[in-house]
Enzyme design. Structure first.
Site, PDB file in Angstrom:
ATOM      1  N   GLN A 125      36.319  21.947  34.253  1.00  0.00           N
ATOM      2  CA  GLN A 125      37.025  22.259  33.013  1.00  0.00           C
ATOM      3  C   GLN A 125      38.330  21.455  32.989  1.00  0.00           C
ATOM      4  OE1 GLN A 125      39.096  26.027  32.771  1.00  0.00           O
ATOM      5  NE2 GLN A 125      38.271  26.418  30.743  1.00  0.00           N
ATOM      6  N   SER A 128      43.948  22.048  31.269  1.00  0.00           N
ATOM      7  CA  SER A 128      45.380  21.991  31.583  1.00  0.00           C
ATOM      8  C   SER A 128      45.876  20.562  31.749  1.00  0.00           C
ATOM      9  CB  SER A 128      45.644  22.748  32.886  1.00  0.00           C
ATOM     10  OG  SER A 128      45.194  24.062  32.791  1.00  0.00           O
ATOM     11  N   SER A 162      39.352  22.735  38.438  1.00  0.00           N
ATOM     12  CA  SER A 162      38.585  23.290  39.564  1.00  0.00           C
ATOM     13  C   SER A 162      37.300  22.509  39.780  1.00  0.00           C
ATOM     14  CB  SER A 162      38.214  24.746  39.307  1.00  0.00           C
ATOM     15  OG  SER A 162      39.372  25.527  39.257  1.00  0.00           O
ATOM     16  N   GLU A 245      35.861  34.075  29.337  1.00  0.00           N
ATOM     17  CA  GLU A 245      36.353  33.818  30.677  1.00  0.00           C
ATOM     18  C   GLU A 245      37.137  35.030  31.173  1.00  0.00           C
ATOM     19  OE1 GLU A 245      38.720  30.287  30.835  1.00  0.00           O
ATOM     20  OE2 GLU A 245      38.876  30.324  33.026  1.00  0.00           O
ATOM     21  N   ASN A 373      48.860  36.205  33.713  1.00  0.00           N
ATOM     22  CA  ASN A 373      48.926  37.619  33.337  1.00  0.00           C
ATOM     23  C   ASN A 373      50.087  37.916  32.394  1.00  0.00           C
ATOM     24  OD1 ASN A 373      46.680  37.909  34.860  1.00  0.00           O
ATOM     25  ND2 ASN A 373      47.503  39.471  36.238  1.00  0.00           N
ATOM     26  N   GLU A 374      51.135  37.100  32.464  1.00  0.00           N
ATOM     27  CA  GLU A 374      52.232  37.296  31.506  1.00  0.00           C
ATOM     28  C   GLU A 374      51.719  37.028  30.093  1.00  0.00           C
ATOM     29  OE1 GLU A 374      52.604  35.577  34.374  1.00  0.00           O
ATOM     30  OE2 GLU A 374      53.826  37.111  35.366  1.00  0.00           O
TER      31      GLU A 374
HETATM   32  C1  LIG Z   1      42.996  28.275  41.215  1.00  0.00           C
HETATM   33  C2  LIG Z   1      43.235  27.692  39.872  1.00  0.00           C
HETATM   34  C3  LIG Z   1      42.204  27.079  39.219  1.00  0.00           C
HETATM   35  C4  LIG Z   1      42.406  26.500  37.977  1.00  0.00           C
HETATM   36  N1  LIG Z   1      41.363  25.860  37.393  1.00  0.00           N
HETATM   37  C5  LIG Z   1      41.555  25.219  36.224  1.00  0.00           C
HETATM   38  C6  LIG Z   1      40.502  24.459  35.643  1.00  0.00           C
HETATM   39  O1  LIG Z   1      39.399  24.404  36.176  1.00  0.00           O
HETATM   40  N2  LIG Z   1      40.752  23.798  34.518  1.00  0.00           N
HETATM   41  C7  LIG Z   1      41.955  23.848  33.884  1.00  0.00           C
HETATM   42  O2  LIG Z   1      42.097  23.244  32.848  1.00  0.00           O
HETATM   43  N3  LIG Z   1      42.986  24.567  34.404  1.00  0.00           N
HETATM   44  C8  LIG Z   1      42.807  25.240  35.561  1.00  0.00           C
HETATM   45  N4  LIG Z   1      43.851  25.965  36.128  1.00  0.00           N
HETATM   46  C9  LIG Z   1      45.167  25.944  35.470  1.00  0.00           C
HETATM   47  C10 LIG Z   1      45.561  27.244  34.783  1.00  0.00           C
HETATM   48  O3  LIG Z   1      44.812  27.455  33.642  1.00  0.00           O
HETATM   49  C11 LIG Z   1      47.068  27.144  34.504  1.00  0.00           C
HETATM   50  O4  LIG Z   1      47.698  27.134  35.749  1.00  0.00           O
HETATM   51  C12 LIG Z   1      47.604  28.285  33.676  1.00  0.00           C
HETATM   52  O5  LIG Z   1      47.176  28.213  32.348  1.00  0.00           O
HETATM   53  C13 LIG Z   1      49.146  28.346  33.706  1.00  0.00           C
HETATM   54  O6  LIG Z   1      49.716  27.123  33.387  1.00  0.00           O
HETATM   55  P1  LIG Z   1      50.803  26.454  34.330  1.00  0.00           P
HETATM   56  O7  LIG Z   1      50.269  26.461  35.710  1.00  0.00           O
HETATM   57  O8  LIG Z   1      51.189  25.186  33.736  1.00  0.00           O
HETATM   58  O9  LIG Z   1      52.031  27.463  34.327  1.00  0.00           O
HETATM   59  P2  LIG Z   1      53.176  27.566  33.220  1.00  0.00           P
HETATM   60  O10 LIG Z   1      52.582  27.662  31.870  1.00  0.00           O
HETATM   61  O11 LIG Z   1      54.192  26.524  33.467  1.00  0.00           O
HETATM   62  O12 LIG Z   1      53.768  28.978  33.605  1.00  0.00           O
HETATM   63  C14 LIG Z   1      54.599  29.195  34.744  1.00  0.00           C
HETATM   64  C15 LIG Z   1      55.052  30.635  34.724  1.00  0.00           C
HETATM   65  O13 LIG Z   1      55.750  30.903  33.509  1.00  0.00           O
HETATM   66  C16 LIG Z   1      55.167  31.960  32.828  1.00  0.00           C
HETATM   67  N5  LIG Z   1      55.207  31.768  31.388  1.00  0.00           N
HETATM   68  C17 LIG Z   1      54.879  30.671  30.679  1.00  0.00           C
HETATM   69  N6  LIG Z   1      54.999  30.900  29.370  1.00  0.00           N
HETATM   70  C18 LIG Z   1      55.382  32.194  29.226  1.00  0.00           C
HETATM   71  C19 LIG Z   1      55.640  33.062  28.136  1.00  0.00           C
HETATM   72  N7  LIG Z   1      55.520  32.662  26.860  1.00  0.00           N
HETATM   73  N8  LIG Z   1      56.006  34.332  28.408  1.00  0.00           N
HETATM   74  C20 LIG Z   1      56.116  34.775  29.686  1.00  0.00           C
HETATM   75  N9  LIG Z   1      55.891  34.010  30.744  1.00  0.00           N
HETATM   76  C21 LIG Z   1      55.510  32.732  30.523  1.00  0.00           C
HETATM   77  C22 LIG Z   1      53.723  31.967  33.293  1.00  0.00           C
HETATM   78  O14 LIG Z   1      53.127  33.233  33.108  1.00  0.00           O
HETATM   79  C23 LIG Z   1      53.872  31.601  34.744  1.00  0.00           C
HETATM   80  O15 LIG Z   1      54.210  32.737  35.478  1.00  0.00           O
HETATM   81  C24 LIG Z   1      43.676  26.550  37.373  1.00  0.00           C
HETATM   82  C25 LIG Z   1      44.729  27.197  38.024  1.00  0.00           C
HETATM   83  C26 LIG Z   1      44.523  27.759  39.259  1.00  0.00           C
HETATM   84  C27 LIG Z   1      45.667  28.427  39.947  1.00  0.00           C
END
Ligand SMILES: Cc1cc2nc3c(=O)[nH]c(=O)nc-3n(C[C@H](O)[C@H](O)[C@H](O)COP(=O)(O)OP(=O)(O)OC[C@H]3O[C@@H](n4cnc5c(N)ncnc54)[C@H](O)[C@@H]3O)c2cc1C
Lengths: 396, 308
Positions: A125, A128, A162, A245, A373-374
């Site tokens: 997928q 991101s 992933s 999902e 979860n946020e």
């Molecule tokens: C094990 C794993 C597998 C994954 N696999 C895939 C995959 O296969 N394909 C893919 O595309 N992505 C994948 N992801 C990515 C995942 O979807 C993103 O990590 C996720 O959407 C969060 O984005 P970010 O990591 O950029 O965090 P950010 O968006 O930068 O967030 C960082 C922190 O800020 C908080 N935050 C952000 N915005 C807000 C808000 N409006 N209010 C409150 N809090 C907020 C978040 O909750 C988090 O705690 C994977 C992630 C992990 C850990």
């Protein structure tokens, strides 16, 4: 209201149970995030597919057995209870396939579904991006029209994908119209990870293994035939799986019930008292451990029963909707609680490599992936409780 | 497999809800707390006419699911009186139809006092597993002023039905009542944070508030299926009602703490109706078996019977 199963459902469950008992590998397979383990998992998928257990709910023509939703949940329960291997094909079968069924052309369905069912082609997928995580609609990787060749040129960078380190194809969202409002102007595209212009760089996760990867795209050509849904309609198409999902498909109750049962076993073994004894001994940490074991077991039961409610609603033609967010927060926290409790019971042994430790490490990512979860709590508060929207800054 | 309420069950719940919403149950509860039990007993009669006192009567045709539906409504509206004792426990403990009477019970060691014994037609007491008729003794004050507690003096032994099944039924009803209280607390909290403004916006638009309430929604959503599952349980009933009680107590307690917090100081007043539910939840958390007791029941069952 009743929880009883029909004759057909019971027969289905027994058949699955018998097959799994005879076929689940005695030794756990090596991690699917290693070259060797990836292949071993693909072989397992092929074996499942041969007996038509890889995609039970799909139509027969594409490898399934047209199982009902109830049967699917029963299969998952049996699968996890039997301790069967993790599904290396899960992105494909749980995240992409529902979209292919709903939005794919018959040609795309024929071309992609059978090899997904057999585990021959593994999907990653690609949603991101480094600058677009929670705010996915801010993504900037682009799809530029190539009229001459009848397709699109992809550029940009995807990340945290992933299985991409070993997978064969990717599915993702790309900005095809920079002028359009940010949720519009996105297109859903499928592309081979070995196409010219694609570079995949594995990223080691907390456990040191390359569970995910970043994907660099430089003028990667994708023909029109590999656009999923209409150009510009990518957001709507993509969101139709996001609910899935979080809601049901990715984390069926079987895995938590099986883990909870194992936790009770662990407690029994660690506690050093005979079956039936009522009082915890000092080695179990007393009431504190006892309560956490029981609470984890109760939560797994709650998840199982809640899922039957979801299944009932879906079977009656409802959809998961924002309730998927309720579900997601619950299962991700449950997963961590189950594993933390197990590590606590293991005491000083907890730091030594074990299935519990692997499960624990993986559980830590639950509150992050599939929408943090946020973000899920925001959805619950705004869409279910009807609380006012968060004030947002200027987007993009 | 159909794990959702049937239309009949839904209609039953909705009709009780309507009746109670129109009955000013808050005034009834406040009067009850002040020992003016007449409005509460009048409401009792109306609910009895709807069949609420017959739900656990053997051969009445009602199911434990109906019992759950009714007790959730009683909890949601903070209806006072010995409902669990009369409608869920006594018919099974006595093995007879007592739906015309108000009955209360003290069941040692989990239920040390008999609720509202002064208005009951019959007071029961269980000691060392034996069922006895009893008389009301000294009064004790509950955290929930609508729970008027009495010590009991045991008398003659009474012919008993299934005391274990009766206790399970009471635990189930208490769980459902907690669920109803939790739902009410969440509803009131949500309504309040949509309207109360600080720093120029509704406090419900702040994430700290939103997330706290979302967690309550999630906890209640996952407690409810345990209650319904326990209502349908066969041989694992004692374990399943225990699990339901633990989860409902946790969820309702979280709801009460959160509702109080988001209301600020006004939530800390007895004048605000919210206080009725906050104190009721605290009382019900330990009524009919403490969380520690019920966790022990679950664990013992798992260790006895294997985890599956
Ligand atoms: C094990 C794993 C597998 C994954 N696999 C895939 C995959 O296969 N394909 C893919 O595309 N992505 C994948 N992801 C990515 C995942 O979807 C993103 O990590 C996720 O959407 C969060 O984005 P970010 O990591 O950029 O965090 P950010 O968006 O930068 O967030 C960082 C922190 O800020 C908080 N935050 C952000 N915005 C807000 C808000 N409006 N209010 C409150 N809090 C907020 C978040 O909750 C988090 O705690 C994977 C992630 C992990 C850990």
């Amino acid at each position: 209201m009743d929880l009883s199963l029909s004759e057909t459902e019971l027969a289905f469950r027994d058949e699955a149970r018998a097959w799994l008992a005879a076929n689940v590998p005695a030794e756990p397979l090596p991690s699917m995030d290693t070259a060797e383990g990836f292949v071993a998992h693909q072989e397992w998928e092929a074996r499942l597919a041969e007996a038509r257990w890889s995609v039970v709910s799909w139509p027969r023509e594409v490898g399934g057995r047209e199982a009902s939703l109830v049967e699917w949940v029963l299969f998952e329960e049996e699968y996890h209870r039997a301790g069967a291997p993790g599904r290396v094909s899960q992105n494909g079968i749980f995240l992409l396939a529902p979209i292919l069924f709903d939005h794919g052309t018959p040609e795309q369905q024929q071309r992609f579904l059978p090899s997904m069912a057999t585990g021959e082609r593994i999907w990653a997928q690609a949603w991101s991006e480094p600058e677009a995580g929670s705010d996915l609609a801010s993504l900037t990787s682009s799809a530029r029209r190539d009229e001459d060749r009848g397709g699109w040129l992809l550029n940009g960078q995807k990340t945290w994908s992933s299985r991409a380190a070993f997978a064969h194809w990717g599915f993702g969202l790309f900005r095809s119209d920079v002028a359009a409002e940010r949720h519009r102007g996105l297109t859903y595209l499928l592309f081979p990870l070995d196409a010219p212009g694609v570079t995949v760089r594995p990223i080691a996760q907390l456990d040191g293994e390359a569970g995910f990867a970043e994907i660099f795209l430089e003028d990667v050509f994708v023909p029109d035939a590999d656009v999923l849904g209409a150009p510009g309609d990518g957001w709507r198409v993509a969101m139709s799986t996001a609910g899935n999902e979080r809601g049901l498909s990715l984390r069926s109750p079987g895995r938590f019930c099986a883990a909870a049962d194992r936790l009770v076993e662990l407690y029994r073994n660690r506690s050093g008292f005979e079956t039936g004894a009522r009082a915890p001994s000092s080695t179990t940490g007393g009431d504190h451990h006892r309560d956490r074991v029981v609470d984890a077991w109760i939560a797994a039961q709650a998840y199982r029963l809640y899922t039957w409610g979801t299944v009932t609603r879906l079977a009656a033609g409802g959809d998961v909707g924002a309730a998927g967010s309720v579900n997601k927060v619950f299962w991700s926290e449950l997963d961590i609680a189950l594993h933390e409790t197990a590590l606590d019971l293991l005491g000083p042994e907890a730091e030594v490599e074990s299935a519990w430790l692997d499960g624990y490490t993986f559980s830590l990512s639950g509150p992050i992936y599939a929408g943090t979860n946020e973000i899920q709590r925001n959805i619950v508060a705004e869409r279910i409780l009807g609380l006012p929207k968060e004030p947002r800054g200027a987007a993009r | 497999m159909r794990f959702e309420l049937t239309d009949d069950q839904r209609d039953f719940g909705a009709s009780l809800d309507r009746l109670l919403a129109g009955a000013d149950t808050v005034a009834v509860a406040r009067a009850w707390a002040a020992d003016d039990t007449a409005p509460g007993l009048a409401l009792w009669k109306r609910l009895a006419e709807q069949g609420v006192t017959s739900l656990a009567v053997p051969d009445s045709g009602a199911t434990p699911v109906d019992l759950v539906v009714a007790f959730e409504a009683l909890g949601r509206h903070a209806v006072p009186g010995p409902w669990v004792e009369s409608a869920a426990y006594a018919p099974i403990a006595l093995g007879e139809d007592i739906s015309e009477q108000v009955v209360t019970a003290a069941v040692a060691p989990h239920v040390p006092y008999a609720l509202d014994a002064d208005v009951a037609d019959r007071v029961l007491s269980v000691r060392d597993g034996a069922l006895l008729d009893a008389t009301a003794g000294e009064r004790r004050t509950s955290v929930d002023r609508t729970r008027r507690l009495f010590e009991v003096a045991p008398g003659e032994s009474a012919p008993a039905g299934d005391l274990v099944a009766a206790f399970d039924s009471a635990v189930l009803a208490t769980s459902a009542q907690l669920l109803g209280c939790g739902e009410r607390l969440l509803d009131d909290a949500v309504a309040y944070v949509k309207q109360r403004r600080q720093f120029g916006r509704e406090i419900g638009s702040y994430q700290a508030v939103k997330h706290a309430l979302a967690d309550v929604r999630i906890a209640l959503d996952f407690a409810r299926p345990l209650v319904l599952g326990a209502a349908l349980a066969g041989t694992t009933r004692t374990r399943d009602v225990a699990a339901a009680k633990v989860a409902c107590a946790d969820a309702a307690y979280l709801a009460s703490r959160t509702a109080l917090q988001v209301h600020g100081a006004v939530g800390y007043t007895a004048e605000l109706d919210l206080s009725l539910w906050i104190t009721k939840v605290r009382a019900l958390v330990t009524a009919w078996g403490t969380p520690t007791h019920h966790r022990g029941v679950v664990l013992a069952s798992l260790l006895d019977g294997g985890a599956a």
